[in-house]
Design an enzyme around this catalytic site. Structure first.
Site, PDB file in Angstrom:
ATOM      1  N   LYS A 226       8.265  21.209   7.334  1.00 36.18           N
ATOM      2  CA  LYS A 226       9.726  21.044   7.800  1.00 36.18           C
ATOM      3  C   LYS A 226      10.482  22.202   7.289  1.00 36.18           C
ATOM      4  CE  LYS A 226      13.371  17.688   6.714  1.00 36.18           C
ATOM      5  NZ  LYS A 226      13.717  16.467   5.720  1.00 36.18           N
TER       6      LYS A 226
ATOM      7  N   SER B  48      15.380  12.128   8.423  1.00 37.46           N
ATOM      8  CA  SER B  48      15.656  13.578   8.815  1.00 37.46           C
ATOM      9  C   SER B  48      14.264  14.437   9.307  1.00 37.46           C
ATOM     10  CB  SER B  48      16.272  14.445   8.038  1.00 37.46           C
ATOM     11  OG  SER B  48      15.649  14.588   6.814  1.00 37.46           O
TER      12      SER B  48
ATOM     13  N   SER C 266      13.848  10.058   4.628  1.00 42.12           N
ATOM     14  CA  SER C 266      13.595  10.832   5.393  1.00 42.12           C
ATOM     15  C   SER C 266      11.936  11.049   5.749  1.00 42.12           C
ATOM     16  CB  SER C 266      14.231  12.115   5.441  1.00 42.12           C
ATOM     17  OG  SER C 266      15.536  12.117   5.933  1.00 42.12           O
TER      18      SER C 266
END
Ligand code: GLN
Length: 487
Positions: A78, A153, A177
Site C-alpha cells: 500500500k 481504503s 480498510s
C-alpha cells in the site's frame, strides 16, 4: 501449477524445489501488471528495477539454502508505507512527488525476509474512504466487476491480489480498510491487534487506530506474513514489546470445543439479505466443524460509527497539520506571504474528503466543543472496548458479516457520505477496541464476493487464523476467481 493464483506456501515449494526462480516468478507478475493493470489501476508506482534486483538477491539466498518462507515472494505494498528511494504518495496530490528517505519497519522486515517489491498500490487519499474513489490517482476497479469499487481504503492492494498481479499485499486498517476490501474482492484480510506491527514509517491517519496488516489468498499465508511483519520496534512507542508467536504452528488444531459468539445487532436492518444468508451458512459450517455458537451482547457497538467519526477526524486534523508547504510535499506556486503559502498549499494539495475530515476534527477538538464531542467519543470508545472484554470472557471469537453488502458501482455513494461511512459499521468497533479481526470469503452474492468477519481477543491472532484456516480446509470460497482472471 497456475502461478497466477498460487499461494505463498505453494510458491515457496516451487522456489525451493528449483522448479522456478525468484527472478522468473517476479518477471511473471511484472508482465501481468503491465498487461492488466491499466483497466484496474491498482498500482500508483511500479518498481520493476527494484523487483528484479531483489529477486536476483533472493535467488542467491535460495541457492545457499538460507531462505525463509518468504524468500522470492513478489508483493505489492500500500502506498502508505514509506520505502527508501521510492515514491510514497498516500494517494494524495500533497505527496505526489514525495520520495521517501527511509523504509518503514514493517516493509523493512518483509524485505529482510526476502520478499520482492513489485510496487506501491493505489489507496484512498490518506486512507480516508471505503471505496478507493478518493485517490488523487483515480479510482481502482474491482477485478470481479470493473464497473464496481474494490472497497477501501486499501483498494489497490486488494484489487492487485484479486487480479493476480502479486502473491500477497500489505494494507492498513484504521476502521476497516483491510477487512472491507478483502470482503469485496474475495480475499483473506487480517488486521492484527493494535500495536502488533510497528507503525514507524507508515503515513499517519489516526494514530490510535492505524494498524498494518495483509491481504492473502489463505489464512495460512496470512499467518506466514504476520510472523515476519510483527514484533517490537523501539521507534514506535505504541508497538507491543512482546515476543512474536509462531502463528503457523496452531493452524491445524481442530475447532471442537471452540466457542463462537454471534451478536444480534450485527443482523439488523442495513444488511443485504443475501449477505446475511451466506454469513449464516458460514456460521453453520463452523458449528458443523465442532464449534459451539453462543449468543452474546455488544450493547455499545451501535455507537461505534459515531465515536469513530469524531476520534478519527480529530487525530487526522493533528497528524495532517505537518503538510504545510514548507517542509515537504506539495507547495503552491508564487505564495504572497507565509499565510498564503499555508492556505493555498493545503487547499490545493488535499482532496475534499481529507479537507472535510480536517475541519470536523479541528472543530471537535476546539476549546468550546472538546467536552461535548471528543471527550464523549473517547468515553464511548471505552464502553465499546469493555463490551469486547466481557464478550471474550464467554467466547473465543465473535463472528458476523464484514460489510453490509457486496461491492457497489463506482460513483454510487460518492455523494452520500453516510451510506459510504456505513460500509464500516461492522469493522469499526474492533478498531476502536484495538482487538484483532480477519475477513475471509464466505460465498458469492450475484457473482460478487462476500466476507465473513472473525473478531478475536487481544493478541489472539493465532486463534483467529486457526479458525479461518480450518474454515478454508472445509470450504472453497477462498479459491473462487474473478471471471476476468480466467480469460
Ligand atoms: N472507511 C473508514 C474511513 O474512511 C476507514 C478507513 C480506514 O480503515 N483507513 O475512515
Amino acid at each position: 501449477m497456475n502461478l497466477n493464483n498460487a499461494t505463498i506456501t505453494e510458491l515457496h515449494k516451487l522456489l525451493t524445489d528449483k522448479a522456478i526462480s525468484a527472478t522468473e516468478l517476479t518477471q511473471h507478475f511484472l508482465s501481468r501488471i503491465a498487461e492488466n493493470d491499466s483497466e484496474i489501476n491498482s498500482f500508483i508506482t511500479i518498481t520493476p528495477e527494484v523487483a528484479i534486483e531483489e529477486a536476483k538477491a533472493a535467488d542467491l539466498v535460495l541457492a545457499k539454502g538460507q531462505h525463509t518462507m518468504l524468500t522470492g515472494i513478489p508483493m505489492a505494498h500500500k502506498d502508505i508505507f514509506c520505502i527508501e528511494d521510492i515514491r510514497t504518495t498516500a494517494g494524495s496530490k500533497m505527496l505526489a512527488n514525495f520520495i521517501a528517505p527511509y523504509t518503514s519497519t514493517c516493509i523493512e522486515k518483509l524485505r529482510h525476509a526476502g520478499t520482492v517489491t513489485l510496487g506501491k498500490t493505489n489507496m484512498d487519499e490518506f486512507a480516508m474512504g471505503s471505496s478507493n474513489e478518493s485517490s488523487y490517482f483515480g479510482p481502482v476497479h474491482n477485478p470481479w466487476d470493473k464497473t464496481k469499487v474494490p472497497g477501501g481504503s486499501s483498494g489497490g492492494s486488494a484489487a492487485s491480489l484479486a487480479a493476480c498481479l502479486c502473491v500477497a499485499s500489505t494494507g492498513t486498517d484504521t476502521g476497516g480498510s483491510i477487512r472491507q476490501p478483502a470482503s469485496m474482492c474475495g480475499l483473506t484480510g487480517l488486521k492484527p491487534t493494535y500495536g502488533r506491527i510497528s507503525r514507524w514509517g507508515m503515513i499517519a491517519f489516526a494514530s490510535s487506530l492505524d494498524q498494518a496488516g495483509c491481504f492473502t489468498r489463505t489464512a495460512e499465508d496470512a499467518a506466514i506474513l504476520l510472523e515476519h511483519m510483527a514484533g517490537h520496534d523501539s521507534k514506535d512507542s505504541t508497538s507491543l514489546n512482546l515476543a512474536v508467536p509462531e502463528f503457523t504452528a496452531a493452524l491445524s488444531e481442530p475447532l471442537a470445543g471452540l466457542k463462537v459468539g454471534i451478536c444480534s445487532d450485527y443482523f439488523k436492518e442495513g444488511l443485504e439479505p443475501e449477505v446475511e444468508n451466506l454469513v449464516m451458512d458460514g456460521i453453520k459450517e463452523l458449528a458443523k466443524m465442532g464449534a459451539e455458537v453462543v449468543e452474546i451482547e455488544l450493547p455499545h457497538t451501535k455507537f461505534s460509527l459515531s465515536a469513530y467519526y469524531v476520534i478519527a477526524p480529530a487525530e487526522c486534523s493533528a497528524n495532517l497539520s505537518r503538510y504545510d508547504g514548507v517542509r515537504y510535499g506539495y507547495r503552491c506556486k508564487d505564495p504572497e506571504n507565509l499565510e498564503d503559502l499555508y492556505k493555498r498549499s493545503r487547499s490545493e494539495g488535499f482532496g475534499s474528503e481529507v479537507k472535510k475530515r480536517i475541519m470536523v476534527g479541528a472543530f471537535a477538538l476546539s476549546a468550546g466543543y472538546y467536552d461535548a464531542y471528543y471527550r464523549k467519543a473517547q468515553q464511548l470508545r471505552r464502553l465499546i472496548k469493555n463490551d469486547f472484554v466481557s464478550a471474550f470472557e464467554q467466547v473465543d471469537v465473535i463472528v458476523g458479516p464484514t460489510a453490509p453488502g457486496t461491492a457497489f458501482p463506482l460513483g454510487a455513494k460518492t455523494n452520500d457520505p453516510v451510506s459510504m461511512y456505513l460500509q464500516d459499521i461492522y469493522t469499526i468497533a474492533a478498531s476502536l477496541a484495538g482487538v484483532p479481526a480477519i475477513s475471509i470469503p464466505v460465498g458469492l452474492s450475484k457473482g460478487m464476493p462476500v466476507g465473513l468477519q472473525l473478531i478475536g481477543n487481544y493478541l489472539e491472532e493465532a486463534k483467529l487464523l486457526r479458525v479461518a484456516h480450518q474454515f478454508q480446509q472445509q470450504t472453497n470460497w477462498h479459491q473462487q476467481q474473478p471471471q476476468s482472471n480466467l480469460l
